[in-house]
Write an enzyme that holds these catalytic residues in place. Structure first.
Site: not given
Ligand code: EPZ
Length: 422
Positions: A22-23, A119, A124, A403
């Site tokens: 995903k990243n 979050c 962040r 996610r």
């Protein structure tokens, strides 16, 4: 809101195919904004964040196709962009939307991106992204919760020498994507070295970019006028692989992981072996993990790559609850990344938290109960704890896990877990 019901106590046995990262896919999708040509990505995981990024690119005017075959490919074409803007409604659901800032400034000379909120795991901020863009000659403004970045005269970014006070993964990715279309040379110092950075650089080089040093702390980029389209296969997800390695060890089973990249997991594999997990490479892209031996406590300190990944900290904590002795876990990357501990304590774990340090005494028998997921990797750690707990665990708010994990209940059920989504 979906929940996962897990009946613990069964060793997992069988083969799991690891999905694309995903990243790595998220920055690669943002990179499609850098050209008017077609960009085709394969091995893209079908997870919520990817769907959200696709929606964001389409909102900007890119054509986004998700062909049925092959099921893991996506095609992008940002021929014309109808607005270099990332709206709050989309950014609030996925902080990685900030990855459109660099490409938009590079391609359009300006960008307006909603500031991502914090979050669960921390504030962040994105101050390092903005400071780096200023070092490249961009003018940065803030208004109504949006950051506005403009190249001098709305033209091309000049490029320049960028130094990151702190190592930032998406910050490095944002600047890399801004630099490839800048007027001159950009040197990025104290760059992140994660494999996802190297994968992004590999894609950009296929698109015609001139990049030296990706994967090291200093990256040198010669800006180009234009980039062309490319076809690229996303690297395997090292965190999903690490999560399944823990699943095999914690349930005392035997799992074979295919389509993974063991070379991206060196620190995680070393640490899991230290706890007594038997992990072997079994051919290209294949790892086998066996439980069996008694698990023993080990200390972990999260570090930027190639150190022990913060995204594996929660999963390691679940394993530590079943290891003989006292494990100390230090989280150096995020300020609030122990939210999973309180839920594990409710399952019977013996964990004490002191700031950025958690001390886990084990082994403790865990018992199933109702728990709530708080963030992506915390929810994965609760699944791991539930797999070894006595009785049934009900995990709420599993949208967090969706996610970043593709069809996790199908993958786990296929290797013997008693798990279902309700
Ligand atoms: C990336 O987040 C990953 N997300 C995270 O994975 C991962 O946990 C993190 O890197 C660390 O490895 C994606 O790649 C989409 P950072 P990122 O910027 O880039 C501070 C997951 O589970 N910082 O490297 O946002 C920051 O607060 C997610 O898939 C600033 O202070 O992380 C943190 O303490 C969770 N100012 C530290 O640096 C900035 O401008 C590292 O953050 C930027 C970051």
């Amino acid at each position: 809101m979906d929940k996962l019901l897990i009946e613990g106590g069964r060793p997992l046995e069988g083969t799991v195919r690891i999905s694309g990262a995903k990243n790595a896919a998220l920055p690669a999708m943002a990179a499609a904004l850098l050209t008017s040509d077609r960009v085709e990505l394969d091995n893209v995981p079908r997870v919520r964040d990817i769907i959200t990024m696709g929606r964001l690119l389409a909102h900007m005017g890119a054509v986004v196709e998700t062909p049925e075959i092959p099921p893991t490919s996506m095609i992008f074409q940002a021929e014309t962009l109808n607005g270099a803007e990332a709206p709050y409604e989309l950014v609030k659901t996925m902080r990685a939307s900030i990855l459109t800032l660099g490409p938009l400034v590079a391609r359009c000379g300006h960008a307006r991106v909603s500031l991502p909120g914090g979050c669960a795991i921390g504030a962040r901020p994105v101050d390092l992204h903005l400071k780096a863009l200023e070092q490249m000659g961009a003018v940065i403004g803030m208004s109504h919760g949006y950051v506005e970045a403009t190249a001098p005269g709305g033209g091309r970014l000049p490029g320049g020498r960028v130094y990151f006070d702190k190592i930032t993964v998406t910050g490095t990715e944002n600047i890399l994507m801004a630099a490839v279309l800048a007027k001159g040379e950009t040197i990025i110092e104290n760059a992140a070295r994660e494999p996802e950075i190297t994968d992004l650089a590999d894609l950009l080089i296929k698109m015609g970019a001139d990049i030296q040093g990706s994967g090291t702390s200093t990256i040198r980029v010669q800006g180009k006028e234009k980039l062309h389209g490319a076809k690229h296969t996303i690297i395997p997800d090292r965190i999903e692989a690490g999560t399944f390695l823990v699943a095999g060890a914690i349930t005392n089973g035997q799992l074979k992981l295919t389509d993974c990249a063991p070379e991206h997991l060196t620190s995680v594999i070393a640490k899991l072996r230290e706890t007594g997990a038997d992990i072997r490479e079994a051919g290209p892209g294949t790892l086998v993990v066996r439980g069996g031996k008694k698990l023993v406590a080990a200390d972990v300190c999260t570090e930027e790559y190639p150190g022990f990944a913060t995204d594996m900290q929660a999963q390691f904590m679940a394993l530590a609850t079943q290891a003989e002795g006292t494990s100390t876990i230090t989280e150096t990357i995020f300020e609030n990344r122990f939210l999973h501990a309180s839920e594990m304590i409710r399952m019977g774990a013996n964990i004490s938290i002191d700031g950025r340090r958690a001390v886990v005494h084990g082994p403790t028998a865990l018992s199933g109960t109702n728990v709530i997921a708080s963030d992506l990797r915390a929810s994965a750690s609760l699944v791991l704890a539930a797999l070894v707990a006595q009785g049934e665990t009900v995990i709420d708010r599993v949208y967090h896990i969706d996610r970043g994990y593709e069809r996790i209940e199908e993958k786990l059920a296929a290797v013997g877990a008693r798990i279902r989504r309700v």
